[in-house]
Write a protein that holds these residues in place. Structure first.
Motif, PDB file in Angstrom:
ATOM      1  N   PRO A 130      41.512  -2.802 -37.509  1.00 26.66           N
ATOM      2  CA  PRO A 130      42.458  -2.814 -38.627  1.00 26.66           C
ATOM      3  C   PRO A 130      41.744  -3.168 -39.928  1.00 26.66           C
ATOM      4  O   PRO A 130      40.773  -3.935 -39.929  1.00 26.66           O
ATOM      5  CB  PRO A 130      43.459  -3.900 -38.219  1.00 26.66           C
ATOM      6  CG  PRO A 130      43.363  -3.968 -36.734  1.00 26.66           C
ATOM      7  CD  PRO A 130      41.918  -3.704 -36.422  1.00 26.66           C
TER       8      PRO A 130
ATOM      9  N   THR B 101      46.258  -0.481 -39.458  1.00 25.44           N
ATOM     10  CA  THR B 101      46.637  -1.829 -39.853  1.00 25.44           C
ATOM     11  C   THR B 101      47.735  -2.420 -38.988  1.00 25.44           C
ATOM     12  O   THR B 101      48.497  -1.702 -38.350  1.00 25.44           O
ATOM     13  CB  THR B 101      47.103  -1.840 -41.329  1.00 25.44           C
ATOM     14  OG1 THR B 101      47.425  -3.180 -41.713  1.00 25.44           O
ATOM     15  CG2 THR B 101      48.335  -0.961 -41.526  1.00 25.44           C
ATOM     16  N   ASN B 102      47.779  -3.752 -38.970  1.00 18.35           N
ATOM     17  CA  ASN B 102      48.829  -4.491 -38.289  1.00 18.35           C
ATOM     18  C   ASN B 102      49.600  -5.368 -39.271  1.00 18.35           C
ATOM     19  O   ASN B 102      50.234  -6.347 -38.889  1.00 18.35           O
ATOM     20  CB  ASN B 102      48.231  -5.358 -37.161  1.00 18.35           C
ATOM     21  CG  ASN B 102      49.295  -5.956 -36.274  1.00 18.35           C
ATOM     22  OD1 ASN B 102      50.257  -5.300 -35.919  1.00 18.35           O
ATOM     23  ND2 ASN B 102      49.137  -7.222 -35.920  1.00 18.35           N
TER      24      ASN B 102
ATOM     25  N   ARG C 218      50.757 -10.631 -41.491  1.00 23.79           N
ATOM     26  CA  ARG C 218      50.532  -9.760 -40.346  1.00 23.79           C
ATOM     27  C   ARG C 218      51.631  -9.926 -39.305  1.00 23.79           C
ATOM     28  O   ARG C 218      52.304 -10.950 -39.249  1.00 23.79           O
ATOM     29  CB  ARG C 218      49.177 -10.071 -39.690  1.00 23.79           C
ATOM     30  CG  ARG C 218      48.009 -10.040 -40.647  1.00 23.79           C
ATOM     31  CD  ARG C 218      46.700 -10.306 -39.921  1.00 23.79           C
ATOM     32  NE  ARG C 218      45.598 -10.491 -40.868  1.00 23.79           N
ATOM     33  CZ  ARG C 218      44.333 -10.640 -40.503  1.00 23.79           C
ATOM     34  NH1 ARG C 218      44.009 -10.617 -39.218  1.00 23.79           N
ATOM     35  NH2 ARG C 218      43.390 -10.813 -41.413  1.00 23.79           N
TER      36      ARG C 218
ATOM     37  N   VAL D 201      51.063   0.964 -37.561  1.00 27.42           N
ATOM     38  CA  VAL D 201      51.500   0.106 -36.456  1.00 27.42           C
ATOM     39  C   VAL D 201      50.304  -0.136 -35.546  1.00 27.42           C
ATOM     40  O   VAL D 201      49.271   0.522 -35.650  1.00 27.42           O
ATOM     41  CB  VAL D 201      52.648   0.743 -35.632  1.00 27.42           C
ATOM     42  CG1 VAL D 201      53.881   0.928 -36.478  1.00 27.42           C
ATOM     43  CG2 VAL D 201      52.214   2.081 -35.033  1.00 27.42           C
ATOM     44  N   MET D 202      50.450  -1.091 -34.624  1.00 24.55           N
ATOM     45  CA  MET D 202      49.376  -1.405 -33.711  1.00 24.55           C
ATOM     46  C   MET D 202      49.921  -1.459 -32.293  1.00 24.55           C
ATOM     47  O   MET D 202      51.041  -1.896 -32.063  1.00 24.55           O
ATOM     48  CB  MET D 202      48.755  -2.754 -34.070  1.00 24.55           C
ATOM     49  CG  MET D 202      47.449  -3.046 -33.350  1.00 24.55           C
ATOM     50  SD  MET D 202      46.633  -4.516 -34.008  1.00 24.55           S
ATOM     51  CE  MET D 202      47.612  -5.792 -33.226  1.00 24.55           C
ATOM     52  N   HIS D 203      49.139  -0.956 -31.330  1.00 22.84           N
ATOM     53  CA  HIS D 203      49.590  -0.995 -29.951  1.00 22.84           C
ATOM     54  C   HIS D 203      48.439  -1.368 -29.026  1.00 22.84           C
ATOM     55  O   HIS D 203      47.267  -1.176 -29.355  1.00 22.84           O
ATOM     56  CB  HIS D 203      50.187   0.355 -29.524  1.00 22.84           C
ATOM     57  CG  HIS D 203      49.267   1.502 -29.690  1.00 22.84           C
ATOM     58  ND1 HIS D 203      49.179   2.222 -30.863  1.00 22.84           N
ATOM     59  CD2 HIS D 203      48.374   2.077 -28.855  1.00 22.84           C
ATOM     60  CE1 HIS D 203      48.305   3.190 -30.738  1.00 22.84           C
ATOM     61  NE2 HIS D 203      47.791   3.125 -29.525  1.00 22.84           N
TER      62      HIS D 203
ATOM     63  N   PHE E 279      43.161  -3.310 -28.836  1.00 25.09           N
ATOM     64  CA  PHE E 279      44.224  -2.848 -29.711  1.00 25.09           C
ATOM     65  C   PHE E 279      43.785  -1.657 -30.545  1.00 25.09           C
ATOM     66  O   PHE E 279      42.665  -1.604 -31.036  1.00 25.09           O
ATOM     67  CB  PHE E 279      44.684  -3.977 -30.641  1.00 25.09           C
ATOM     68  CG  PHE E 279      45.579  -4.955 -29.973  1.00 25.09           C
ATOM     69  CD1 PHE E 279      46.899  -4.641 -29.731  1.00 25.09           C
ATOM     70  CD2 PHE E 279      45.103  -6.179 -29.543  1.00 25.09           C
ATOM     71  CE1 PHE E 279      47.740  -5.530 -29.099  1.00 25.09           C
ATOM     72  CE2 PHE E 279      45.929  -7.080 -28.918  1.00 25.09           C
ATOM     73  CZ  PHE E 279      47.248  -6.751 -28.690  1.00 25.09           C
TER      74      PHE E 279
ATOM     75  N   ALA F 117      45.021   0.566 -33.823  1.00 22.14           N
ATOM     76  CA  ALA F 117      45.933   0.473 -34.956  1.00 22.14           C
ATOM     77  C   ALA F 117      46.029   1.814 -35.679  1.00 22.14           C
ATOM     78  O   ALA F 117      45.050   2.530 -35.810  1.00 22.14           O
ATOM     79  CB  ALA F 117      45.451  -0.608 -35.924  1.00 22.14           C
TER      80      ALA F 117
END
Length: 437
Positions: free
Chosen positions: A227, A281-282, A209, A308-310, A157, A159
Protein backbone atom coordinates in the motif's frame (compact mmCIF):
# COMPACT_ATOMS: atom_id res chain seq x y z
CA UNK A 1 -12.96 -38.68 -18.30
CA UNK A 2 -14.15 -35.50 -16.59
CA UNK A 3 -12.01 -32.88 -14.82
CA UNK A 4 -13.21 -30.69 -11.97
CA UNK A 5 -11.73 -27.19 -11.78
CA UNK A 6 -12.35 -25.09 -8.68
CA UNK A 7 -12.32 -21.38 -9.46
CA UNK A 8 -13.12 -19.54 -12.68
CA UNK A 9 -10.51 -16.84 -12.26
CA UNK A 10 -7.60 -16.33 -14.63
CA UNK A 11 -5.88 -19.66 -13.93
CA UNK A 12 -9.04 -21.76 -13.78
CA UNK A 13 -10.47 -20.24 -16.95
CA UNK A 14 -7.24 -20.84 -18.86
CA UNK A 15 -7.01 -24.44 -17.62
CA UNK A 16 -10.65 -25.10 -18.57
CA UNK A 17 -10.18 -23.78 -22.11
CA UNK A 18 -7.02 -25.84 -22.58
CA UNK A 19 -8.78 -29.04 -21.55
CA UNK A 20 -11.91 -28.26 -23.56
CA UNK A 21 -10.04 -27.76 -26.83
CA UNK A 22 -8.63 -31.25 -26.31
CA UNK A 23 -12.18 -32.62 -26.04
CA UNK A 24 -11.93 -33.25 -22.30
CA UNK A 25 -15.10 -32.49 -20.35
CA UNK A 26 -14.77 -29.93 -17.58
CA UNK A 27 -16.93 -29.00 -14.64
CA UNK A 28 -15.82 -25.49 -13.72
CA UNK A 29 -17.00 -24.41 -10.25
CA UNK A 30 -17.26 -20.71 -9.38
CA UNK A 31 -18.79 -19.60 -6.08
CA UNK A 32 -19.67 -16.11 -7.30
CA UNK A 33 -22.31 -14.67 -7.24
CA UNK A 34 -23.66 -17.15 -4.65
CA UNK A 35 -20.78 -16.19 -2.38
CA UNK A 36 -18.78 -12.98 -2.82
CA UNK A 37 -15.12 -12.34 -2.09
CA UNK A 38 -15.10 -8.72 -0.96
CA UNK A 39 -12.82 -7.78 -3.86
CA UNK A 40 -14.62 -8.92 -7.02
CA UNK A 41 -17.35 -6.66 -8.36
CA UNK A 42 -18.88 -8.92 -11.04
CA UNK A 43 -19.76 -12.58 -11.46
CA UNK A 44 -17.74 -12.86 -14.68
CA UNK A 45 -14.95 -15.36 -15.18
CA UNK A 46 -11.33 -14.14 -15.22
CA UNK A 47 -12.12 -10.80 -13.57
CA UNK A 48 -9.17 -8.48 -13.03
CA UNK A 49 -9.45 -7.33 -9.41
CA UNK A 50 -6.52 -4.97 -8.81
CA UNK A 51 -4.66 -3.32 -11.68
CA UNK A 52 -5.74 -3.73 -15.30
CA UNK A 53 -2.15 -4.26 -16.44
CA UNK A 54 -0.40 -7.57 -17.10
CA UNK A 55 2.95 -5.80 -17.04
CA UNK A 56 5.43 -5.29 -19.84
CA UNK A 57 4.87 -6.81 -23.27
CA UNK A 58 8.54 -6.34 -24.18
CA UNK A 59 10.10 -9.79 -24.60
CA UNK A 60 13.34 -8.56 -23.01
CA UNK A 61 11.38 -7.96 -19.81
CA UNK A 62 10.75 -11.00 -17.55
CA UNK A 63 6.98 -10.54 -17.68
CA UNK A 64 7.07 -9.91 -21.42
CA UNK A 65 9.02 -13.12 -21.98
CA UNK A 66 6.41 -15.06 -19.98
CA UNK A 67 3.72 -13.70 -22.31
CA UNK A 68 5.71 -14.80 -25.35
CA UNK A 69 6.12 -18.27 -23.85
CA UNK A 70 2.36 -18.52 -23.30
CA UNK A 71 1.80 -17.71 -26.95
CA UNK A 72 4.23 -20.49 -27.93
CA UNK A 73 2.31 -22.88 -25.65
CA UNK A 74 -1.05 -21.99 -27.23
CA UNK A 75 -2.46 -19.89 -24.41
CA UNK A 76 -6.08 -18.80 -24.80
CA UNK A 77 -6.37 -15.88 -22.37
CA UNK A 78 -3.26 -14.15 -23.70
CA UNK A 79 -5.02 -13.99 -27.08
CA UNK A 80 -8.04 -12.36 -25.47
CA UNK A 81 -5.79 -9.93 -23.57
CA UNK A 82 -4.23 -8.64 -26.78
CA UNK A 83 -7.70 -8.36 -28.36
CA UNK A 84 -8.83 -6.23 -25.38
CA UNK A 85 -5.63 -4.16 -25.15
CA UNK A 86 -5.77 -0.46 -24.25
CA UNK A 87 -2.87 2.02 -24.62
CA UNK A 88 -0.29 1.81 -21.83
CA UNK A 89 3.12 2.35 -23.41
CA UNK A 90 5.09 -0.91 -23.41
CA UNK A 91 2.72 -2.52 -20.91
CA UNK A 92 -0.11 -4.89 -21.83
CA UNK A 93 -3.07 -3.20 -20.17
CA UNK A 94 -6.61 -4.27 -20.94
CA UNK A 95 -10.22 -3.17 -20.86
CA UNK A 96 -10.90 -5.29 -17.79
CA UNK A 97 -14.69 -5.41 -18.29
CA UNK A 98 -14.41 -6.35 -21.96
CA UNK A 99 -11.79 -8.98 -21.18
CA UNK A 100 -13.77 -10.81 -18.49
CA UNK A 101 -16.96 -10.66 -20.56
CA UNK A 102 -15.21 -12.21 -23.54
CA UNK A 103 -13.64 -14.99 -21.45
CA UNK A 104 -17.02 -15.71 -19.84
CA UNK A 105 -18.64 -15.97 -23.28
CA UNK A 106 -15.92 -18.38 -24.44
CA UNK A 107 -16.51 -20.60 -21.44
CA UNK A 108 -20.31 -20.49 -21.45
CA UNK A 109 -20.48 -21.26 -25.17
CA UNK A 110 -18.05 -24.19 -25.00
CA UNK A 111 -19.85 -27.52 -25.16
CA UNK A 112 -17.05 -29.22 -23.22
CA UNK A 113 -17.30 -26.87 -20.22
CA UNK A 114 -20.09 -26.82 -17.65
CA UNK A 115 -19.91 -23.64 -15.56
CA UNK A 116 -21.42 -24.39 -12.15
CA UNK A 117 -22.23 -21.42 -9.92
CA UNK A 118 -21.80 -22.88 -6.46
CA UNK A 119 -19.18 -23.16 -3.75
CA UNK A 120 -17.22 -26.39 -3.45
CA UNK A 121 -16.30 -26.88 0.20
CA UNK A 122 -14.42 -30.15 -0.22
CA UNK A 123 -11.64 -31.38 -2.51
CA UNK A 124 -13.30 -34.05 -4.70
CA UNK A 125 -11.53 -37.34 -4.06
CA UNK A 126 -12.74 -39.49 -6.94
CA UNK A 127 -11.92 -37.36 -10.01
CA UNK A 128 -9.02 -35.38 -11.50
CA UNK A 129 -9.03 -31.91 -9.94
CA UNK A 130 -7.37 -28.57 -10.56
CA UNK A 131 -7.62 -26.16 -7.63
CA UNK A 132 -7.43 -22.60 -8.96
CA UNK A 133 -9.52 -20.98 -6.24
CA UNK A 134 -7.17 -18.04 -6.02
CA UNK A 135 -5.94 -15.82 -3.22
CA UNK A 136 -9.51 -15.32 -1.96
CA UNK A 137 -10.28 -19.00 -1.41
CA UNK A 138 -13.32 -19.49 0.84
CA UNK A 139 -12.65 -20.48 4.44
CA UNK A 140 -14.30 -23.90 4.14
CA UNK A 141 -12.24 -24.94 1.13
CA UNK A 142 -9.12 -23.35 2.60
CA UNK A 143 -9.51 -25.54 5.68
CA UNK A 144 -9.73 -28.66 3.50
CA UNK A 145 -6.64 -27.59 1.55
CA UNK A 146 -4.82 -27.03 4.81
CA UNK A 147 -5.76 -30.54 5.93
CA UNK A 148 -4.53 -32.00 2.64
CA UNK A 149 -1.24 -30.10 2.60
CA UNK A 150 -0.62 -30.78 6.30
CA UNK A 151 0.75 -27.28 6.69
CA UNK A 152 -0.39 -23.87 7.78
CA UNK A 153 -1.63 -21.39 5.22
CA UNK A 154 0.42 -18.32 4.61
CA UNK A 155 -1.36 -15.02 4.15
CA UNK A 156 -0.43 -11.64 2.78
CA UNK A 157 -2.42 -8.57 1.81
CA UNK A 158 -3.15 -7.28 -1.66
CA UNK A 159 -4.33 -3.71 -1.96
CA UNK A 160 -6.33 -2.25 -4.85
CA UNK A 161 -5.73 1.19 -6.39
CA UNK A 162 -8.45 3.84 -6.80
CA UNK A 163 -9.98 4.70 -10.19
CA UNK A 164 -11.03 8.19 -11.32
CA UNK A 165 -13.04 9.53 -14.25
CA UNK A 166 -10.86 11.06 -16.97
CA UNK A 167 -13.24 13.95 -17.72
CA UNK A 168 -12.83 15.17 -14.14
CA UNK A 169 -9.04 15.56 -14.47
CA UNK A 170 -7.66 19.09 -14.95
CA UNK A 171 -5.50 18.94 -18.07
CA UNK A 172 -4.32 22.49 -17.58
CA UNK A 173 -2.11 20.82 -14.95
CA UNK A 174 -1.94 17.14 -15.92
CA UNK A 175 -0.14 16.06 -19.10
CA UNK A 176 0.11 12.99 -21.33
CA UNK A 177 3.44 11.13 -21.51
CA UNK A 178 5.11 7.77 -21.25
CA UNK A 179 8.42 7.47 -19.45
CA UNK A 180 11.33 8.46 -21.73
CA UNK A 181 8.74 8.85 -24.53
CA UNK A 182 8.65 5.08 -25.03
CA UNK A 183 5.62 4.03 -27.07
CA UNK A 184 2.48 6.12 -27.21
CA UNK A 185 2.06 8.92 -24.65
CA UNK A 186 -0.64 6.91 -22.92
CA UNK A 187 -0.23 7.81 -19.24
CA UNK A 188 -1.78 10.83 -17.58
CA UNK A 189 0.79 12.52 -15.35
CA UNK A 190 0.04 14.81 -12.43
CA UNK A 191 3.18 16.80 -11.54
CA UNK A 192 4.21 18.04 -8.10
CA UNK A 193 6.80 20.55 -7.02
CA UNK A 194 8.66 20.14 -3.73
CA UNK A 195 6.10 22.07 -1.68
CA UNK A 196 3.11 20.24 -3.18
CA UNK A 197 4.79 16.88 -2.52
CA UNK A 198 5.45 17.84 1.10
CA UNK A 199 1.75 18.66 1.57
CA UNK A 200 0.71 15.40 -0.10
CA UNK A 201 3.15 13.40 2.03
CA UNK A 202 1.87 14.99 5.22
CA UNK A 203 -1.75 14.11 4.36
CA UNK A 204 -0.78 10.54 3.43
CA UNK A 205 1.30 9.77 6.52
CA UNK A 206 -1.36 11.13 8.86
CA UNK A 207 -4.37 9.60 7.07
CA UNK A 208 -6.68 7.23 8.92
CA UNK A 209 -6.40 3.58 7.92
CA UNK A 210 -8.91 0.74 8.06
CA UNK A 211 -8.35 -1.33 11.18
CA UNK A 212 -7.21 -4.88 10.51
CA UNK A 213 -9.21 -7.74 11.96
CA UNK A 214 -7.50 -9.79 14.64
CA UNK A 215 -6.89 -12.80 12.36
CA UNK A 216 -5.29 -10.53 9.75
CA UNK A 217 -2.70 -8.88 11.97
CA UNK A 218 0.01 -11.49 11.49
CA UNK A 219 -0.33 -11.53 7.71
CA UNK A 220 2.27 -9.96 5.44
CA UNK A 221 2.25 -7.60 2.50
CA UNK A 222 3.74 -8.83 -0.78
CA UNK A 223 6.67 -6.49 -1.38
CA UNK A 224 5.72 -5.49 -4.96
CA UNK A 225 2.13 -4.69 -3.97
CA UNK A 226 2.67 -2.59 -0.86
CA UNK A 227 0.00 0.00 0.00
CA UNK A 228 1.16 3.51 -0.76
CA UNK A 229 0.91 4.46 2.93
CA UNK A 230 3.24 1.59 3.88
CA UNK A 231 5.79 2.73 1.30
CA UNK A 232 5.51 6.31 2.57
CA UNK A 233 6.22 5.18 6.13
CA UNK A 234 9.70 4.10 5.02
CA UNK A 235 10.85 7.66 4.44
CA UNK A 236 9.88 10.96 2.86
CA UNK A 237 11.60 10.21 -0.48
CA UNK A 238 10.57 6.56 -0.83
CA UNK A 239 7.63 7.37 -3.13
CA UNK A 240 9.80 9.71 -5.23
CA UNK A 241 12.05 6.75 -6.02
CA UNK A 242 9.10 4.38 -6.40
CA UNK A 243 5.65 4.87 -7.93
CA UNK A 244 5.98 8.68 -7.98
CA UNK A 245 9.43 8.91 -9.57
CA UNK A 246 9.59 11.84 -12.02
CA UNK A 247 12.58 10.57 -14.02
CA UNK A 248 11.89 10.45 -17.76
CA UNK A 249 8.56 12.28 -17.48
CA UNK A 250 8.86 15.79 -18.85
CA UNK A 251 5.90 18.09 -19.47
CA UNK A 252 6.69 19.30 -22.99
CA UNK A 253 4.64 22.45 -22.37
CA UNK A 254 7.12 23.56 -19.72
CA UNK A 255 10.22 21.43 -20.30
CA UNK A 256 10.28 20.73 -16.57
CA UNK A 257 11.09 17.42 -14.90
CA UNK A 258 9.12 17.75 -11.66
CA UNK A 259 9.88 16.85 -8.05
CA UNK A 260 7.36 13.97 -8.13
CA UNK A 261 4.70 12.66 -10.52
CA UNK A 262 1.51 10.67 -10.00
CA UNK A 263 0.77 8.53 -13.05
CA UNK A 264 -2.68 7.34 -14.12
CA UNK A 265 -3.20 4.40 -16.50
CA UNK A 266 -6.17 3.73 -18.78
CA UNK A 267 -8.58 1.23 -17.24
CA UNK A 268 -11.24 0.72 -19.92
CA UNK A 269 -11.51 0.66 -23.71
CA UNK A 270 -13.60 3.83 -23.76
CA UNK A 271 -10.71 5.78 -22.16
CA UNK A 272 -13.10 7.18 -19.57
CA UNK A 273 -11.58 5.57 -16.46
CA UNK A 274 -7.98 5.74 -15.20
CA UNK A 275 -6.37 4.09 -12.18
CA UNK A 276 -3.65 5.65 -10.04
CA UNK A 277 -0.50 3.63 -10.71
CA UNK A 278 1.09 2.27 -7.53
CA UNK A 279 -1.62 3.76 -5.33
CA UNK A 280 -3.03 0.56 -3.86
CA UNK A 281 -4.18 1.51 -0.40
CA UNK A 282 -5.93 0.60 2.84
CA UNK A 283 -6.87 4.15 3.80
CA UNK A 284 -10.44 4.91 4.83
CA UNK A 285 -12.49 6.29 1.97
CA UNK A 286 -12.71 9.80 3.40
CA UNK A 287 -8.94 9.88 3.78
CA UNK A 288 -8.51 8.61 0.21
CA UNK A 289 -10.71 11.38 -1.10
CA UNK A 290 -8.71 14.05 0.71
CA UNK A 291 -5.42 12.55 -0.49
CA UNK A 292 -6.48 12.21 -4.14
CA UNK A 293 -7.90 15.71 -4.22
CA UNK A 294 -4.57 17.06 -2.91
CA UNK A 295 -2.83 15.84 -6.09
CA UNK A 296 -2.40 18.65 -8.66
CA UNK A 297 -4.80 18.03 -11.53
CA UNK A 298 -7.06 15.80 -9.43
CA UNK A 299 -8.50 18.50 -7.15
CA UNK A 300 -11.98 17.85 -8.53
CA UNK A 301 -11.51 14.25 -9.65
CA UNK A 302 -14.59 12.05 -9.61
CA UNK A 303 -13.51 8.88 -7.77
CA UNK A 304 -15.48 5.96 -9.21
CA UNK A 305 -13.77 3.27 -7.12
CA UNK A 306 -11.88 3.65 -3.87
CA UNK A 307 -8.93 1.47 -2.99
CA UNK A 308 -9.58 -1.59 -0.84
CA UNK A 309 -7.42 -4.29 0.69
CA UNK A 310 -8.01 -8.03 0.95
CA UNK A 311 -6.22 -11.04 2.37
CA UNK A 312 -4.53 -13.41 -0.05
CA UNK A 313 -3.96 -17.09 0.61
CA UNK A 314 -1.36 -19.42 -0.84
CA UNK A 315 -0.07 -22.90 -0.05
CA UNK A 316 3.47 -23.80 0.95
CA UNK A 317 4.13 -25.04 -2.59
CA UNK A 318 7.76 -26.18 -2.06
CA UNK A 319 6.45 -28.81 0.34
CA UNK A 320 3.42 -29.76 -1.75
CA UNK A 321 3.92 -29.39 -5.51
CA UNK A 322 5.99 -30.85 -8.29
CA UNK A 323 7.30 -28.49 -10.98
CA UNK A 324 4.55 -29.99 -13.16
CA UNK A 325 2.01 -28.37 -10.77
CA UNK A 326 0.47 -31.63 -9.54
CA UNK A 327 0.84 -32.59 -5.90
CA UNK A 328 3.40 -35.07 -4.68
CA UNK A 329 0.85 -36.91 -2.58
CA UNK A 330 -1.87 -37.21 -5.22
CA UNK A 331 -0.85 -37.16 -8.88
CA UNK A 332 -4.29 -36.22 -10.29
CA UNK A 333 -4.63 -33.14 -8.07
CA UNK A 334 -3.14 -29.96 -9.52
CA UNK A 335 -2.91 -26.40 -8.20
CA UNK A 336 -2.73 -23.31 -10.41
CA UNK A 337 -2.78 -19.53 -10.05
CA UNK A 338 -1.93 -17.35 -7.10
CA UNK A 339 -2.80 -20.03 -4.56
CA UNK A 340 0.47 -21.71 -5.63
CA UNK A 341 2.47 -18.67 -4.56
CA UNK A 342 3.00 -17.09 -7.96
CA UNK A 343 2.22 -13.40 -7.93
CA UNK A 344 0.70 -11.47 -10.80
CA UNK A 345 -1.94 -11.76 -13.50
CA UNK A 346 0.43 -13.06 -16.16
CA UNK A 347 1.87 -15.64 -13.79
CA UNK A 348 -1.62 -16.82 -12.79
CA UNK A 349 -2.66 -17.34 -16.39
CA UNK A 350 0.62 -19.10 -17.19
CA UNK A 351 0.30 -21.63 -14.36
CA UNK A 352 -3.33 -22.26 -15.34
CA UNK A 353 -2.09 -22.95 -18.86
CA UNK A 354 0.55 -25.43 -17.68
CA UNK A 355 -1.84 -27.14 -15.24
CA UNK A 356 -4.39 -27.56 -18.02
CA UNK A 357 -1.80 -28.93 -20.45
CA UNK A 358 -0.41 -31.35 -17.89
CA UNK A 359 -3.81 -32.55 -16.73
CA UNK A 360 -4.65 -33.33 -20.37
CA UNK A 361 -1.35 -35.16 -20.83
CA UNK A 362 -1.91 -37.17 -17.68
CA UNK A 363 -5.37 -38.28 -18.85
CA UNK A 364 -3.88 -39.20 -22.23
CA UNK A 365 -1.19 -41.31 -20.56
CA UNK A 366 1.63 -38.98 -21.64
CA UNK A 367 4.63 -37.76 -19.68
CA UNK A 368 3.93 -34.46 -17.95
CA UNK A 369 5.62 -31.31 -19.20
CA UNK A 370 8.44 -30.16 -16.94
CA UNK A 371 9.52 -27.01 -18.73
CA UNK A 372 13.24 -26.24 -18.93
CA UNK A 373 14.61 -23.81 -16.36
CA UNK A 374 15.95 -21.67 -19.21
CA UNK A 375 12.31 -20.67 -19.78
CA UNK A 376 10.59 -18.15 -17.52
CA UNK A 377 7.59 -20.40 -16.79
CA UNK A 378 9.80 -23.43 -16.21
CA UNK A 379 12.05 -21.46 -13.87
CA UNK A 380 9.08 -20.03 -11.97
CA UNK A 381 7.49 -23.46 -11.49
CA UNK A 382 10.83 -24.87 -10.40
CA UNK A 383 11.17 -22.06 -7.88
CA UNK A 384 7.77 -22.58 -6.24
CA UNK A 385 8.30 -26.35 -6.11
CA UNK A 386 11.85 -26.29 -4.75
CA UNK A 387 11.80 -28.24 -1.48
CA UNK A 388 15.00 -26.48 -0.42
CA UNK A 389 13.08 -23.26 0.20
CA UNK A 390 12.56 -22.86 3.94
CA UNK A 391 10.85 -19.47 4.02
CA UNK A 392 8.54 -19.38 1.01
CA UNK A 393 6.99 -16.11 -0.10
CA UNK A 394 5.09 -15.28 -3.34
CA UNK A 395 7.21 -14.77 -6.44
CA UNK A 396 6.55 -13.14 -9.78
CA UNK A 397 8.47 -13.59 -13.02
CA UNK A 398 12.02 -12.23 -12.76
CA UNK A 399 15.42 -12.95 -14.25
CA UNK A 400 16.90 -14.20 -10.98
CA UNK A 401 14.99 -17.51 -11.14
CA UNK A 402 16.10 -18.34 -14.71
CA UNK A 403 19.24 -20.40 -15.41
CA UNK A 404 21.94 -17.72 -15.78
CA UNK A 405 23.88 -17.04 -18.94
CA UNK A 406 27.60 -16.27 -19.05
CA UNK A 407 28.73 -13.14 -20.84
CA UNK A 408 32.27 -12.05 -21.66
CA UNK A 409 33.76 -10.10 -18.76
CA UNK A 410 33.52 -6.76 -20.57
CA UNK A 411 29.78 -7.31 -21.24
CA UNK A 412 28.70 -8.55 -17.81
CA UNK A 413 27.26 -5.21 -16.77
CA UNK A 414 25.31 -4.85 -20.02
CA UNK A 415 21.86 -5.61 -18.63
CA UNK A 416 20.05 -4.96 -21.90
CA UNK A 417 22.26 -7.39 -23.84
CA UNK A 418 21.93 -10.01 -21.11
CA UNK A 419 18.13 -9.82 -21.12
CA UNK A 420 18.03 -10.00 -24.93
CA UNK A 421 20.17 -13.15 -24.89
CA UNK A 422 18.15 -14.73 -22.08
CA UNK A 423 14.90 -14.06 -23.95
CA UNK A 424 16.22 -15.40 -27.25
CA UNK A 425 17.56 -18.52 -25.52
CA UNK A 426 14.26 -19.11 -23.72
CA UNK A 427 12.16 -19.11 -26.87
CA UNK A 428 14.66 -21.31 -28.72
CA UNK A 429 14.80 -23.81 -25.82
CA UNK A 430 11.01 -23.84 -25.48
CA UNK A 431 10.49 -24.49 -29.18
CA UNK A 432 13.04 -27.28 -29.06
CA UNK A 433 11.40 -28.82 -26.00
CA UNK A 434 7.93 -28.74 -27.56
CA UNK A 435 9.26 -30.46 -30.68
CA UNK A 436 10.79 -33.20 -28.54
CA UNK A 437 7.70 -34.25 -26.59
Amino acid sequence: MEVIIIGAGLAGSEAALQLAKRNIKVKLYEMRPEKTTGAHVTENCAEFVCSNSLGSADITNASGLLKAEMQELGGELIKVAYECRVPAGNALAIDRVGFSKKVTELIESNENIELIREELKEIPSNKPVIIASGPLTSDDLANKIQEFTKSEHLHFFDAIAPIVEKDSIDFDIAFWASRYDKGEASYINCPMDKEQYAKFYDILTNAERIELKEFEKNAKFFESCLPVEVLASRGVDTLRFGPMKPVGLVDKRTGVENWAVVQLRQDDAAKSLFNLVGFQTNLKWGAQKELIHSIPGLENANIVRYGVMHRNTFINSPQVLNATLNTRERENLFFAGQITGVEGYTESIATGLLAGLNMARQLEGKELMKLPQETMLGALCNYISSSELKHFQPMNSNWAVVTPIELPKKERKNKKLKNELLSKRSIEVLKGYLCSI
